[in-house]
Design an enzyme around this catalytic site. Sequence first.
Site, PDB file in Angstrom:
ATOM      1  N   ARG A   1       0.834  -1.215   0.000  1.00  0.00           N
ATOM      2  CA  ARG A   1       0.000   0.000   0.000  1.00  0.00           C
ATOM      3  C   ARG A   1       0.865   1.259   0.000  1.00  0.00           C
ATOM      4  NH1 ARG A   1      -2.383   0.964   4.660  1.00  0.00           N
ATOM      5  NH2 ARG A   1      -2.932  -1.223   4.964  1.00  0.00           N
TER       6      ARG A   1
ATOM      7  N   TYR B   1     -15.727  17.006 -14.141  1.00  0.00           N
ATOM      8  CA  TYR B   1     -16.050  15.605 -14.427  1.00  0.00           C
ATOM      9  C   TYR B   1     -17.131  15.134 -13.432  1.00  0.00           C
ATOM     10  CZ  TYR B   1     -15.626  10.569 -14.252  1.00  0.00           C
ATOM     11  OH  TYR B   1     -15.912   9.234 -14.226  1.00  0.00           O
TER      12      TYR B   1
ATOM     13  N   ASP C   1      -7.108  19.203 -12.358  1.00  0.00           N
ATOM     14  CA  ASP C   1      -7.210  17.918 -13.044  1.00  0.00           C
ATOM     15  C   ASP C   1      -6.784  18.134 -14.504  1.00  0.00           C
ATOM     16  OD1 ASP C   1      -8.087  15.717 -14.492  1.00  0.00           O
ATOM     17  OD2 ASP C   1     -10.002  15.550 -13.445  1.00  0.00           O
TER      18      ASP C   1
ATOM     19  N   LYS D   1      -6.767   7.391 -19.039  1.00  0.00           N
ATOM     20  CA  LYS D   1      -7.055   8.009 -20.336  1.00  0.00           C
ATOM     21  C   LYS D   1      -5.759   8.094 -21.159  1.00  0.00           C
ATOM     22  CE  LYS D   1     -10.983   8.534 -18.218  1.00  0.00           C
ATOM     23  NZ  LYS D   1     -11.986   7.498 -18.312  1.00  0.00           N
TER      24      LYS D   1
HETATM   25  N1  PLP Z   1     -11.068  13.451 -14.524  1.00  0.00           N
HETATM   26  C1  PLP Z   1     -11.621  13.565 -15.733  1.00  0.00           C
HETATM   27  C2  PLP Z   1     -11.566  14.885 -16.439  1.00  0.00           C
HETATM   28  C3  PLP Z   1     -12.259  12.473 -16.318  1.00  0.00           C
HETATM   29  O1  PLP Z   1     -12.835  12.607 -17.525  1.00  0.00           O
HETATM   30  C4  PLP Z   1     -12.302  11.239 -15.615  1.00  0.00           C
HETATM   31  C5  PLP Z   1     -12.983  10.075 -16.180  1.00  0.00           C
HETATM   32  O2  PLP Z   1     -13.593  10.124 -17.222  1.00  0.00           O
HETATM   33  C6  PLP Z   1     -11.709  11.176 -14.363  1.00  0.00           C
HETATM   34  C7  PLP Z   1     -11.093  12.290 -13.845  1.00  0.00           C
HETATM   35  C8  PLP Z   1     -11.765   9.913 -13.556  1.00  0.00           C
HETATM   36  O3  PLP Z   1     -10.840   9.000 -13.995  1.00  0.00           O
HETATM   37  P1  PLP Z   1     -10.960   7.434 -13.690  1.00  0.00           P
HETATM   38  O4  PLP Z   1     -12.046   6.918 -14.558  1.00  0.00           O
HETATM   39  O5  PLP Z   1      -9.609   6.928 -14.022  1.00  0.00           O
HETATM   40  O6  PLP Z   1     -11.286   7.297 -12.246  1.00  0.00           O
END
Ligand code: PLP
Length: 388
Positions: free
Chosen positions: A58, A111, A185, A210
Site C-alpha cells: 500500500r 467531471y 485535473d 485516459k
Molecule cells: N477526470 C476527468 C476529467 C475524467 O474525464 C475522468 C474520467 O472520465 C476522471 C477524472 C476519472 O478517472 P478514472 O475513470 O480513471 O477514475
Amino acid sequence: MGTSKELMPKIDRTDIFERNKLYEEMSFATRAIEVGNYTDRSAVPIYASVTSGTTYQRNGDPSRDAVCANIASLEGAAYTLVTASGVASITLSLLALLDHGARIICHKDLYLWTYFFVREDLPRLLNADVVMVDMTDTEALERELKKGGTKLILTETVTNPLLEVIDLKRCSELAHKYGAKHVNDNTFASPYLCRPLELGCDVVCESATKYINGHGDALGGAVSTNEHEIYYKLQRMMGELGPCLSPFGSFLIMRGIQTLAMRMERHCDNAEKLAAYLETKSFVKNLIYPGLPKHPQHELAGRQLKRYGGMLCFQLDVDHETLHEKFIPELRLFKHWVSLGEAHSLISPKDADAEKGIPEDLIRVSVGLEDINDLINDLEAGFRKVIK
Ligand code: PLP
C-alpha cells in the site's frame, strides 16, 4: 507506535525521484521511455508481492515506484503518487488538503464524479462550504476569493465535457494571492500538452486511465506536487484510504506511457482534421474544439497547451431518437463507450444539464488513433443515414 507521525518517515519514498534529475535535459518523448525503469530488463517486472521486508504494498512497490518516477518526470514534479483510478487522485488530494468546514471554490463544469464528490460528499463529510464558479471568468473567481477564507480552488485544464479552457496561471496567481491552494485535473490535456505545476498549480491530478495509459486496459491515476508537505499528506492519506495502483496496473501504465508523446501528436492531428471536416457540414451545430478560432478560449489554449487536444463536441440537427437509434448504431469505428483518450475513437452523447450549461444530446468525441480518412468515412455513413 503511537502516532502516524512516527511511522511516516519510514514510508516517505522521496528517494525514488532522485534519479529524475539525471534526465532533466532530455526531451519529453525520451523521458517517457527511459525514466523509472532502472532494471536490466525491457519492462519493469510485475512485483506481485504484498510485502518486501518491512515495506507494504500500500505504501509502494517496485512496479509502482517506476510509474511514480516516470510521471513525476513528465509533469515536471518533485513527487508523484499513483492511485488506483483518476477519481482516487482527486478525492485523495482533496481529503489530504482540506480541514473540517473548509471553503472551496470549484469550476462549474467538472467531471461528473468529481462534481458529485464536491457537491454532495464534501459537505456531508467535512461540512465543506463548496462554491461553484465559472472560472473562465477570472474576475468572478476573484470576487469569490475576496470573500475570504478559501482553502482551495479546483479546476480542470480543459473541462469535461464542454472543453472550456481554464487560465491556470491566472487562477493560481489569484488563489495564492488570497491564501488558497490550487488543485487541477489535467486529464484532458495529459502532461504532454500541459504541465500545470509549471503554471503555478500546487497539485496536479490525472486520470492515467485516459491518455497516459492510452489503451483502455487499465484504470489508474496520478497526483503530483513540488511540495514535500503535500506529498507527505498524500502518502499519509494513501496509508489510511488505500487506493493504490496494483502491480499489474502499474505494469500496463508503464508500458502505455512510453508512447504518450507520439500518441498525443496523432490524437491532435486527427482531431484537428475532424473538426475542420465537421465545420463544413451545415447540419453539425455547436461544434466545440479549442483549436477552432471561434472557440472562446482559443487564444488561451494556444498559449497554455502544446496543441489543442484530441477531444471535440458537437450537436447534430436530428431528434434524440434518430441520434440514438439510427446515427450511433450506424457507426462502426466510433464506439459508443464511456471513456476517452484511447486508441479507438469513442462517441458519448450527453444528457442536458442546465446548471453546467450542457445542451441535450451534445456528442462528446474522443478522437482516436485510426486513419483519419476511415474516421471521416465512418461519420459520413452515419450522416447519410439520418440527414436527408
Ligand atoms: N477526470 C476527468 C476529467 C475524467 O474525464 C475522468 C474520467 O472520465 C476522471 C477524472 C476519472 O478517472 P478514472 O475513470 O480513471 O477514475
